[in-house]
Enzyme design. Structure first.
Site, PDB file in Angstrom:
ATOM      1  N   LEU A 106     118.418 112.882  17.082  1.00  0.00           N
ATOM      2  CA  LEU A 106     117.072 113.133  17.387  1.00  0.00           C
ATOM      3  C   LEU A 106     116.277 112.274  16.262  1.00  0.00           C
ATOM      4  O   LEU A 106     116.790 112.323  15.133  1.00  0.00           O
ATOM      5  CB  LEU A 106     116.710 114.803  16.886  1.00  0.00           C
ATOM      6  CG  LEU A 106     117.070 115.636  18.027  1.00  0.00           C
ATOM      7  CD1 LEU A 106     116.583 117.234  17.542  1.00  0.00           C
ATOM      8  CD2 LEU A 106     116.175 115.294  19.415  1.00  0.00           C
ATOM      9  N   ASP A 107     115.109 111.603  16.469  1.00  0.00           N
ATOM     10  CA  ASP A 107     114.488 111.060  15.403  1.00  0.00           C
ATOM     11  C   ASP A 107     114.174 111.810  14.550  1.00  0.00           C
ATOM     12  O   ASP A 107     113.925 113.149  14.267  1.00  0.00           O
ATOM     13  CB  ASP A 107     113.012 110.657  16.091  1.00  0.00           C
ATOM     14  CG  ASP A 107     113.272 109.765  17.524  1.00  0.00           C
ATOM     15  OD1 ASP A 107     114.247 109.115  17.530  1.00  0.00           O
ATOM     16  OD2 ASP A 107     112.458 109.522  18.395  1.00  0.00           O
ATOM     17  N   TYR A 108     113.916 111.128  13.133  1.00  0.00           N
ATOM     18  CA  TYR A 108     113.747 111.639  11.865  1.00  0.00           C
ATOM     19  C   TYR A 108     112.386 112.810  12.058  1.00  0.00           C
ATOM     20  O   TYR A 108     112.440 113.609  11.367  1.00  0.00           O
ATOM     21  CB  TYR A 108     113.105 110.470  10.934  1.00  0.00           C
ATOM     22  CG  TYR A 108     112.825 110.933   9.708  1.00  0.00           C
ATOM     23  CD1 TYR A 108     113.835 111.256   8.596  1.00  0.00           C
ATOM     24  CD2 TYR A 108     111.546 110.819   8.987  1.00  0.00           C
ATOM     25  CE1 TYR A 108     113.725 111.499   7.420  1.00  0.00           C
ATOM     26  CE2 TYR A 108     111.260 111.293   7.907  1.00  0.00           C
ATOM     27  CZ  TYR A 108     112.298 111.509   7.107  1.00  0.00           C
ATOM     28  OH  TYR A 108     111.989 112.157   5.507  1.00  0.00           O
TER      29      TYR A 108
END
Length: 247
Positions: A106-108
């Site tokens: 999952l993106d930051y």
């Protein structure tokens, strides 16, 4: 030798050392030994009585473990970060001794459901594009897109060298006063910043993004940053889900 044998690459993947695909490459590269001898034949079968070494390190078979984490924003989906930022494994308790890793990412700046395991075979099964596991996101976007514009999500949005697609979308709500829209977006792929890049391509940047569901699993009952072990039934259901989709 016992009769309980598995393919060498599967045994390596299940140990948590690496994925099955990378295990196959290690074998081909001559980096794997069985009982002191280099083995470079894919499909070689070994039993629990055999001594397997990868890059000179004996393989220690760990019991497979599976966790679901409600990832907060501002955490890296990795086991380490060269910039020293917090990673998902930092959020797990010290009682977890296995070498676990996230399944996908999952993106930051994205929160929500992420799975962690030491079972490389299981991870590869869920991540492979052909298995088409639903990944359901809720996005808050800036602007009020038309249905005609949103339908482009299913046809594909060109971004850099990628064509980014959504399987489906649903409009949850639109607020003309704040000029924002909440969308539910379902993906099968998970390319880098997939949802954000799609919406940017349409001209409606994402303000906030959360993954609500991964296959059959949600973070219901968990606060941000909390985690739980998957039940044997849930692990079996996720395996079956992936395998059924391929048929």
């Amino acid at each position: 030798m016992t009769n309980n044998q598995d393919r060498l690459q599967k045994v390596i993947a299940q140990s948590g050392v690496t994925s099955r695909r990378k295990a196959e490459q290690l074998i081909l590269d001559g980096k794997v030994k069985v009982n002191g001898k280099v083995v470079q034949t894919l499909g070689t079968k070994v039993s629990t009585d055999d001594k397997v070494e990868v890059n000179g390190v004996p393989l220690e078979k760990e019991a497979s473990v599976y966790y679901l984490l409600f990832k907060p924003r501002g955490v890296i989906s990795s086991v380490k970060d060269e910039k020293g930022r917090k990673v998902v494994t930092d959020l797990l308790g010290e009682e977890i001794e296995e070498r676990i890793f996230p399944i996908g990412r999952l993106d930051y700046d994205t929160s929500g459901v992420i799975l962690l395991t030491n079972d490389g075979e299981f991870a590869n099964l869920l991540m492979h594009p052909k298995h088409k596991i639903d990944k359901v996101y809720v996005a808050k976007i800036k602007g009020i897109p038309s249905k005609t514009e949103l339908n482009k999500l299913k046809k594909g949005i060109k971004s850099e060298q990628d064509i980014l697609k959504a399987v489906s979308y649903n409009i949850i709500s639109m607020d003309k006063k704040t000029n924002t829209t909440f969308l539910e977006i379902t993906l099968h792929e998970g390319k880098n910043r997939h949802v954000r890049r799609m919406m940017e391509g349409l001209g409606y940047p994402v303000v906030k993004l959360k993954r609500e569901r991964y296959g059959l699993l949600t973070a219901d009952g968990l606060a941000t940053g909390e985690y739980r072990a998957l039940s044997p039934k849930e692990v079996k259901q996720m395996r079956n889900l992936a395998l059924e989709i391929v048929k």
